[in-house]
Scaffold this motif. Structure first.
Motif, PDB file in Angstrom:
ATOM      1  N   ILE A 321       2.876  46.905 -22.859  1.00  0.00           N
ATOM      2  CA  ILE A 321       2.475  46.226 -22.426  1.00  0.00           C
ATOM      3  C   ILE A 321       0.725  45.801 -22.666  1.00  0.00           C
ATOM      4  CG2 ILE A 321       1.415  45.346 -19.885  1.00  0.00           C
ATOM      5  CD1 ILE A 321       3.262  47.097 -18.311  1.00  0.00           C
ATOM      6  N   GLY A 322       0.928  44.603 -23.335  1.00  0.00           N
ATOM      7  CA  GLY A 322       0.115  45.000 -23.898  1.00  0.00           C
ATOM      8  C   GLY A 322      -0.633  42.428 -23.137  1.00  0.00           C
ATOM      9  N   LEU A 323      -2.256  42.302 -23.112  1.00  0.00           N
ATOM     10  CA  LEU A 323      -2.857  41.058 -22.484  1.00  0.00           C
ATOM     11  C   LEU A 323      -2.902  40.735 -24.685  1.00  0.00           C
ATOM     12  CD1 LEU A 323      -4.746  42.588 -19.805  1.00  0.00           C
ATOM     13  CD2 LEU A 323      -2.695  42.115 -20.033  1.00  0.00           C
ATOM     14  N   ASP A 324      -2.768  38.936 -23.719  1.00  0.00           N
ATOM     15  CA  ASP A 324      -3.202  38.178 -25.436  1.00  0.00           C
ATOM     16  C   ASP A 324      -3.721  36.711 -24.683  1.00  0.00           C
ATOM     17  OD1 ASP A 324      -3.620  36.631 -27.167  1.00  0.00           O
ATOM     18  OD2 ASP A 324      -1.362  37.477 -27.605  1.00  0.00           O
ATOM     19  N   TYR A 325      -5.006  37.089 -24.501  1.00  0.00           N
ATOM     20  CA  TYR A 325      -5.216  35.186 -24.328  1.00  0.00           C
ATOM     21  C   TYR A 325      -7.212  35.745 -24.344  1.00  0.00           C
ATOM     22  CZ  TYR A 325      -7.450  39.026 -19.618  1.00  0.00           C
ATOM     23  OH  TYR A 325      -7.630  39.559 -19.441  1.00  0.00           O
ATOM     24  N   PHE A 326      -7.645  34.261 -24.207  1.00  0.00           N
ATOM     25  CA  PHE A 326      -8.756  33.963 -24.419  1.00  0.00           C
ATOM     26  C   PHE A 326     -10.058  32.693 -23.695  1.00  0.00           C
ATOM     27  CE2 PHE A 326      -6.242  33.427 -27.703  1.00  0.00           C
ATOM     28  CZ  PHE A 326      -5.709  31.974 -28.598  1.00  0.00           C
ATOM     29  N   ASP A 327     -10.590  33.447 -23.579  1.00  0.00           N
ATOM     30  CA  ASP A 327     -11.967  31.915 -22.634  1.00  0.00           C
ATOM     31  C   ASP A 327     -12.820  31.848 -23.199  1.00  0.00           C
ATOM     32  OD1 ASP A 327     -12.257  29.918 -20.847  1.00  0.00           O
ATOM     33  OD2 ASP A 327     -11.201  30.416 -19.011  1.00  0.00           O
ATOM     34  N   ALA A 328     -13.500  31.064 -23.721  1.00  0.00           N
ATOM     35  CA  ALA A 328     -14.781  31.497 -24.497  1.00  0.00           C
ATOM     36  C   ALA A 328     -15.408  30.023 -23.156  1.00  0.00           C
ATOM     37  CB  ALA A 328     -15.024  30.112 -25.368  1.00  0.00           C
ATOM     38  N   SER A 329     -15.287  29.889 -21.696  1.00  0.00           N
ATOM     39  CA  SER A 329     -15.424  29.104 -21.239  1.00  0.00           C
ATOM     40  C   SER A 329     -15.933  29.761 -19.508  1.00  0.00           C
ATOM     41  CB  SER A 329     -14.218  27.911 -19.975  1.00  0.00           C
ATOM     42  OG  SER A 329     -13.988  27.986 -19.505  1.00  0.00           O
ATOM     43  N   ILE A 330     -15.914  30.480 -19.599  1.00  0.00           N
ATOM     44  CA  ILE A 330     -16.115  31.947 -18.476  1.00  0.00           C
ATOM     45  C   ILE A 330     -16.418  32.916 -18.477  1.00  0.00           C
ATOM     46  CG2 ILE A 330     -14.891  30.516 -16.204  1.00  0.00           C
ATOM     47  CD1 ILE A 330     -12.785  33.791 -17.069  1.00  0.00           C
ATOM     48  N   ASN A 331     -17.454  34.270 -18.167  1.00  0.00           N
ATOM     49  CA  ASN A 331     -17.801  35.001 -18.504  1.00  0.00           C
ATOM     50  C   ASN A 331     -16.450  35.933 -19.099  1.00  0.00           C
ATOM     51  OD1 ASN A 331     -18.796  38.189 -18.070  1.00  0.00           O
ATOM     52  ND2 ASN A 331     -20.485  37.316 -17.664  1.00  0.00           N
TER      53      ASN A 331
END
Length: 416
Positions: A321-331
């Motif tokens: 299980i790996g995570l893969d996301y990126f959001d620069a709009s929040i902390n």
């Protein structure tokens, strides 16, 4: 009522349904979740070579982005302190530390990740790895390993070989097998006349990369498909069918990314199918929203279904299980923590299903009772169980949000 009393009461409710909460805790302790380093700096890395491309885009400019490896590691340490259970870290090759000297991607060596290895060892983490086939001048016309230019293909083949050597060093140093995932964004914006030739070139390039021996004790290879990407809307060379066949033929792990399929497809339905034929698979748990693929993981029906498929069929050791996301709009630390905690929560929810009752109902053909118990399970007193698991792992329960806000005030806000 104190939280401890609430847990004791919840534990009895679960016990009456045949669920051993303590056994669920013990099992969850053994399921690692691999955090992705690129949430902390918007997939920037440390090359400073070019803007993102290859189907990648990060939106938002929330203050506090990690600007170097030390800041990224500090943010990771804060994030890890807020997540219960067993963790790993997933690195991309663009996070090499070269002491300010330019190093070509096809010339990267384990020494360029020495600080990451030392840090991981100090923190009791295994490392996973990814070659970076994007955001580089040698990505010509949206193509890398499938390019018609032999020189371009040679460069990227050498990059893949270099990355597998680095991954093997990770596994040897940390005594924990590194999963090296190959995602290649090659594709065409408009409809090509010939779809076969680029796929033949991609297969040949991969063959060359994997012809160099790596000790499977230290490194395992995975290949990742995608439906389409920005600038590759009409044809993605590395389609699901391409990589499923390639992985099966060549003994590689197949990587299923939750955001890489048609919006009506879900990877939870693919897990049992693929594991009939593969020994192991890799998951990149993300959240697709319409055409985009990398939103912060939330407690959706699909996330719960992914966890349920893993737990119900005892795939704990066969699914990475790996995570893969990126959001620069929040902390960014908050984004990391939300997604990782949700993955862990979903697994614990699956581990505390009234499985015996559900199996009995299904086996007897009582579909009404099966559906009824599936629905009743959704409102069991899970919150107290989760809080107890956090307490036993020395991480905060709901108080984690305040900790992140304090970290933002004390650390992140001081970055320009």
């Amino acid at each position: 009522m104190s939280m401890a009393s609430m847990f004791d009461a919840a534990k009895k409710v679960y016990a009456d349904l045949g669920v051993d909460v303590e056994a669920a805790f013990n099992r969850l302790d053994q399921i690692p979740i691999s955090l992705h380093c690129w949430q902390g700096d918007d997939v920037a890395g440390f090359e400073n070579s070019t803007a993102l491309d290859g189907g990648l885009a990060v939106t938002g400019n929330y203050p506090g982005r990690a600007r170097n490896a030390d800041e990224l590691r500090a943010d990771l340490e804060k994030t890890l302190s807020l997540i219960p259970g067993k963790k790993r870290l997933n690195l991309h090759s663009i996070y090499a530390e070269t002491d300010g000297r330019p190093v070509k991607r096809n010339e990267l060596e384990p020494k360029h990740f020495a600080r990451w290895m030392d840090w991981a060892k100090e923190n009791g983490l295994g490392l996973d790895f990814n070659p970076s086939y994007f955001s580089h001048p040698m990505m010509k016309d949206g193509l890398t390993l499938s390019s018609p230019d032999a020189g371009v293909r040679k460069f990227w083949v050498e990059h893949g070989i270099a990355c597998r050597a680095i991954a093997e060093a990770f596994g040897r140093k940390l005594r924990s097998t590194c999963i090296t995932n190959f995602w290649v964004p090659d594709g065409f914006k408009d409809t090509p006349f010939d779809r076969l030739a680029p796929r033949e070139r991609l297969a040949d390039s991969l063959d060359k990369i994997f012809s160099v021996e790596c000790n499977p004790r230290y490194n395992r290879d995975a290949v990742e498909c995608k439906l389409f990407g920005i600038g590759a809307e009409s044809c993605t060379v590395g389609s699901h069918e391409f990589y499923m066949g390639y992985a099966m033929k060549n003994g590689k792990l197949l990587c299923l990314d939750a955001g890489h399929f048609h919006p009506t497809e879900v990877i939870s339905d693919k897990i049992t199918s693929t594991l009939l034929y593969f020994d192991e698979i890799l998951l990149h748990v993300s959240r697709g929203v319409r055409w985009d693929s990398d939103h912060v993981v939330t407690m959706t029906e699909e996330l719960r279904a992914i966890a349920e498929e893993i737990v119900r069929h005892n795939y704990d050791k066969r699914v990475h299980i790996g995570l893969d996301y990126f959001d620069a709009s929040i902390n960014r630390v908050m984004a990391w923590t939300i997604g990782a905690r949700n993955m862990s929560k979903a697994l614990l929810m699956a581990l505390t299903e009234p499985a015996a009752i559900l199996k009995k109902a299904e086996k007897s053909g009582d579909k009404g009772s099966r559906l009824a118990w599936m629905e009743e399970a959704k409102t069991l007193p899970f919150a107290a169980v989760w809080e107890e698991y956090c307490t036993r792992n020395n991480v905060p329960g709901m108080a984690w949000i305040d900790e992140v806000k304090t970290y933002e005030k004390d650390v992140l806000s001081k970055r320009s």
